[in-house]
Design a protein around this motif. Structure first.
Motif, PDB file in Angstrom:
ATOM      1  N   PRO A   9     -52.779   6.334  33.295  1.00 16.94           N
ATOM      2  CA  PRO A   9     -52.279   7.526  33.961  1.00 16.94           C
ATOM      3  C   PRO A   9     -52.379   8.790  33.104  1.00 16.94           C
ATOM      4  CG  PRO A   9     -50.482   6.012  33.462  1.00 16.94           C
ATOM      5  CD  PRO A   9     -51.735   5.333  33.101  1.00 16.94           C
ATOM      6  N   ASP A  10     -52.378   8.638  31.769  1.00 20.09           N
ATOM      7  CA  ASP A  10     -52.458   9.819  30.907  1.00 20.09           C
ATOM      8  C   ASP A  10     -53.840  10.461  30.945  1.00 20.09           C
ATOM      9  OD1 ASP A  10     -53.304   7.442  29.623  1.00 20.09           O
ATOM     10  OD2 ASP A  10     -53.257   8.451  27.686  1.00 20.09           O
ATOM     11  N   LEU A  11     -54.831   9.756  31.458  1.00 24.36           N
ATOM     12  CA  LEU A  11     -56.176  10.298  31.554  1.00 24.36           C
ATOM     13  C   LEU A  11     -56.484  10.853  32.951  1.00 24.36           C
ATOM     14  CD1 LEU A  11     -58.233   7.607  29.608  1.00 24.36           C
ATOM     15  CD2 LEU A  11     -57.317   9.779  28.755  1.00 24.36           C
ATOM     16  N   CYS A  12     -55.558  10.684  33.880  1.00 22.46           N
ATOM     17  CA  CYS A  12     -55.798  11.096  35.261  1.00 22.46           C
ATOM     18  C   CYS A  12     -54.941  12.310  35.623  1.00 22.46           C
ATOM     19  CB  CYS A  12     -55.458   9.965  36.222  1.00 22.46           C
ATOM     20  SG  CYS A  12     -56.465   8.501  35.992  1.00 22.46           S
ATOM     21  N   ASP A  13     -55.528  13.225  36.388  1.00 24.35           N
ATOM     22  CA  ASP A  13     -54.776  14.336  36.961  1.00 24.35           C
ATOM     23  C   ASP A  13     -54.202  13.872  38.295  1.00 24.35           C
ATOM     24  OD1 ASP A  13     -55.484  15.988  34.872  1.00 24.35           O
ATOM     25  OD2 ASP A  13     -57.291  16.723  35.894  1.00 24.35           O
ATOM     26  N   GLU A  14     -53.356  14.715  38.902  1.00 25.41           N
ATOM     27  CA  GLU A  14     -52.770  14.364  40.194  1.00 25.41           C
ATOM     28  C   GLU A  14     -53.822  14.245  41.286  1.00 25.41           C
ATOM     29  OE1 GLU A  14     -49.437  16.621  41.521  1.00 25.41           O
ATOM     30  OE2 GLU A  14     -48.552  16.665  39.518  1.00 25.41           O
ATOM     31  N   ASN A  15     -54.896  14.994  41.189  1.00 20.30           N
ATOM     32  CA  ASN A  15     -55.922  14.995  42.227  1.00 20.30           C
ATOM     33  C   ASN A  15     -57.018  13.958  41.997  1.00 20.30           C
ATOM     34  OD1 ASN A  15     -54.542  17.151  43.344  1.00 20.30           O
ATOM     35  ND2 ASN A  15     -55.760  18.664  42.228  1.00 20.30           N
ATOM     36  N   ASP A  16     -56.985  13.254  40.876  1.00 19.71           N
ATOM     37  CA  ASP A  16     -58.008  12.246  40.603  1.00 19.71           C
ATOM     38  C   ASP A  16     -57.850  11.057  41.533  1.00 19.71           C
ATOM     39  OD1 ASP A  16     -59.110  13.714  38.594  1.00 19.71           O
ATOM     40  OD2 ASP A  16     -58.128  12.625  36.968  1.00 19.71           O
ATOM     41  N   THR A  17     -58.969  10.376  41.752  1.00 28.44           N
ATOM     42  CA  THR A  17     -58.936   9.176  42.583  1.00 28.44           C
ATOM     43  C   THR A  17     -59.274   7.971  41.733  1.00 28.44           C
ATOM     44  OG1 THR A  17     -61.247   9.427  43.207  1.00 28.44           O
ATOM     45  CG2 THR A  17     -59.607  10.399  44.688  1.00 28.44           C
ATOM     46  N   ALA A  18     -58.818   6.822  42.183  1.00 27.86           N
ATOM     47  CA  ALA A  18     -59.119   5.558  41.524  1.00 27.86           C
ATOM     48  C   ALA A  18     -59.995   4.745  42.465  1.00 27.86           C
ATOM     49  CB  ALA A  18     -57.836   4.798  41.218  1.00 27.86           C
ATOM     50  N   GLN A  19     -60.869   3.926  41.914  1.00 27.47           N
ATOM     51  CA  GLN A  19     -61.716   3.076  42.728  1.00 27.47           C
ATOM     52  C   GLN A  19     -61.341   1.630  42.457  1.00 27.47           C
ATOM     53  OE1 GLN A  19     -65.913   3.102  41.886  1.00 27.47           O
ATOM     54  NE2 GLN A  19     -66.409   2.430  43.943  1.00 27.47           N
ATOM     55  N   CYS A  20     -61.088   0.912  43.538  1.00 26.73           N
ATOM     56  CA  CYS A  20     -60.729  -0.503  43.425  1.00 26.73           C
ATOM     57  C   CYS A  20     -61.953  -1.289  42.959  1.00 26.73           C
ATOM     58  CB  CYS A  20     -60.255  -1.024  44.780  1.00 26.73           C
ATOM     59  SG  CYS A  20     -59.936  -2.805  44.775  1.00 26.73           S
ATOM     60  N   PRO A  21     -61.802  -2.136  41.934  1.00 27.78           N
ATOM     61  CA  PRO A  21     -62.940  -2.915  41.461  1.00 27.78           C
ATOM     62  C   PRO A  21     -63.358  -4.004  42.439  1.00 27.78           C
ATOM     63  CG  PRO A  21     -60.971  -3.499  40.232  1.00 27.78           C
ATOM     64  CD  PRO A  21     -60.607  -2.358  41.125  1.00 27.78           C
ATOM     65  N   ASN A  22     -62.495  -4.347  43.394  1.00 23.69           N
ATOM     66  CA  ASN A  22     -62.805  -5.412  44.341  1.00 23.69           C
ATOM     67  C   ASN A  22     -63.497  -4.872  45.597  1.00 23.69           C
ATOM     68  OD1 ASN A  22     -62.777  -8.052  45.404  1.00 23.69           O
ATOM     69  ND2 ASN A  22     -60.935  -7.568  46.571  1.00 23.69           N
ATOM     70  N   CYS A  23     -62.843  -3.958  46.318  1.00 23.25           N
ATOM     71  CA  CYS A  23     -63.398  -3.468  47.584  1.00 23.25           C
ATOM     72  C   CYS A  23     -64.167  -2.156  47.430  1.00 23.25           C
ATOM     73  CB  CYS A  23     -62.286  -3.317  48.627  1.00 23.25           C
ATOM     74  SG  CYS A  23     -61.103  -1.996  48.266  1.00 23.25           S
ATOM     75  N   ARG A  24     -64.118  -1.540  46.262  1.00 21.86           N
ATOM     76  CA  ARG A  24     -64.841  -0.304  45.941  1.00 21.86           C
ATOM     77  C   ARG A  24     -64.376   0.915  46.733  1.00 21.86           C
ATOM     78  NH1 ARG A  24     -66.658  -1.954  41.403  1.00 21.86           N
ATOM     79  NH2 ARG A  24     -68.276  -3.509  41.408  1.00 21.86           N
ATOM     80  N   ARG A  25     -63.243   0.850  47.375  1.00 19.37           N
ATOM     81  CA  ARG A  25     -62.714   2.011  48.087  1.00 19.37           C
ATOM     82  C   ARG A  25     -61.933   2.871  47.107  1.00 19.37           C
ATOM     83  NH1 ARG A  25     -60.297  -0.385  53.626  1.00 19.37           N
ATOM     84  NH2 ARG A  25     -61.471   1.138  54.830  1.00 19.37           N
ATOM     85  N   THR A  26     -61.911   4.162  47.376  1.00 17.84           N
ATOM     86  CA  THR A  26     -61.201   5.082  46.488  1.00 17.84           C
ATOM     87  C   THR A  26     -59.910   5.547  47.142  1.00 17.84           C
ATOM     88  OG1 THR A  26     -62.458   6.940  47.341  1.00 17.84           O
ATOM     89  CG2 THR A  26     -63.309   5.875  45.371  1.00 17.84           C
ATOM     90  N   PHE A  27     -58.950   5.843  46.287  1.00 20.63           N
ATOM     91  CA  PHE A  27     -57.655   6.333  46.739  1.00 20.63           C
ATOM     92  C   PHE A  27     -56.997   7.056  45.582  1.00 20.63           C
ATOM     93  CE2 PHE A  27     -57.198   2.079  45.137  1.00 20.63           C
ATOM     94  CZ  PHE A  27     -56.089   2.139  44.331  1.00 20.63           C
ATOM     95  N   ALA A  28     -56.013   7.853  45.899  1.00 19.35           N
ATOM     96  CA  ALA A  28     -55.274   8.586  44.868  1.00 19.35           C
ATOM     97  C   ALA A  28     -54.152   7.694  44.340  1.00 19.35           C
ATOM     98  CB  ALA A  28     -54.704   9.876  45.441  1.00 19.35           C
ATOM     99  N   PRO A  29     -54.097   7.488  43.029  1.00 20.65           N
ATOM    100  CA  PRO A  29     -53.030   6.655  42.469  1.00 20.65           C
ATOM    101  C   PRO A  29     -51.637   7.208  42.777  1.00 20.65           C
ATOM    102  CG  PRO A  29     -54.732   6.990  40.836  1.00 20.65           C
ATOM    103  CD  PRO A  29     -55.056   7.871  42.004  1.00 20.65           C
ATOM    104  N   SER A  30     -51.535   8.521  42.969  1.00 20.21           N
ATOM    105  CA  SER A  30     -50.226   9.100  43.263  1.00 20.21           C
ATOM    106  C   SER A  30     -49.725   8.701  44.647  1.00 20.21           C
ATOM    107  CB  SER A  30     -50.288  10.629  43.145  1.00 20.21           C
ATOM    108  OG  SER A  30     -51.252  11.146  44.045  1.00 20.21           O
ATOM    109  N   GLU A  31     -50.619   8.280  45.540  1.00 23.44           N
ATOM    110  CA  GLU A  31     -50.232   7.877  46.892  1.00 23.44           C
ATOM    111  C   GLU A  31     -49.746   6.428  46.942  1.00 23.44           C
ATOM    112  OE1 GLU A  31     -53.687   8.460  49.237  1.00 23.44           O
ATOM    113  OE2 GLU A  31     -53.658  10.636  49.027  1.00 23.44           O
ATOM    114  N   VAL A  32     -50.007   5.680  45.890  1.00 21.81           N
ATOM    115  CA  VAL A  32     -49.668   4.269  45.879  1.00 21.81           C
ATOM    116  C   VAL A  32     -48.486   4.045  44.971  1.00 21.81           C
ATOM    117  CG1 VAL A  32     -50.532   1.971  45.323  1.00 21.81           C
ATOM    118  CG2 VAL A  32     -52.079   3.688  46.246  1.00 21.81           C
TER     119      VAL A  32
END
Length: 146
Positions: free
Chosen positions: A118-141
């Protein structure tokens, strides 16, 4: 006396003596030839050992040079800056208390748990799931607590 000198001495004794029959002469001759072959092999091994030692010393010098080159590259890359905690991956069990570099997160689409920093991510950054490859914002989860 060296092995070669001892064999020469045995040859001299055989030449000076008179064996009783041809069999003894052939037997003594075969023994001396075998001893000559052993000494020749030892000489070749000594030469090989010297050559290998020289090659090993050359390799050691080459490795020392590589180490110096890598140190120079690292110094040029890092400058005078000293590595801080965020620049180094810390082995499990070695990390200081109260500092979590990686946090677990669940993918909202496939429920796969993975880790991110989390220290390397901004609020607007997205994360990509290594399994399904979909992206989402870590702040939403909602983050999983260990």
């Amino acid at each position: 006396m060296s092995a070669r000198e001892k064999i020469a001495y045995i040859k001299g004794l055989l030449d000076a003596g008179t064996p009783r029959d041809d069999f003894e002469m052939a037997l003594y001759g075969a023994i001396v030839e075998a001893l000559d072959a052993v000494v020749d092999d030892m000489d070749r091994q000594d030469e090989s050992l010297v050559a290998l030692t020289e090659e090993l010393m050359d390799l050691s010098d080459y490795c020392d040079g590589l180490g110096e080159d890598l140190d120079a590259i690292e110094e040029g890359w890092l400058g005078e800056r000293v590595l801080d905690q965020e620049d180094v991956l810390i082995a499990e069990g070695d990390e200081p208390e109260g500092v979590d570099l990686y946090r677990p997160i669940l993918c909202p689409y496939c429920s796969t748990m993975f880790y991110y920093r989390p220290d390397l991510c901004d609020e607007n950054d997205t994360a990509q799931c290594p399994n399904c490859r979909r992206t989402f914002a870590p702040s939403e989860v909602e983050l999983e607590e260990e």
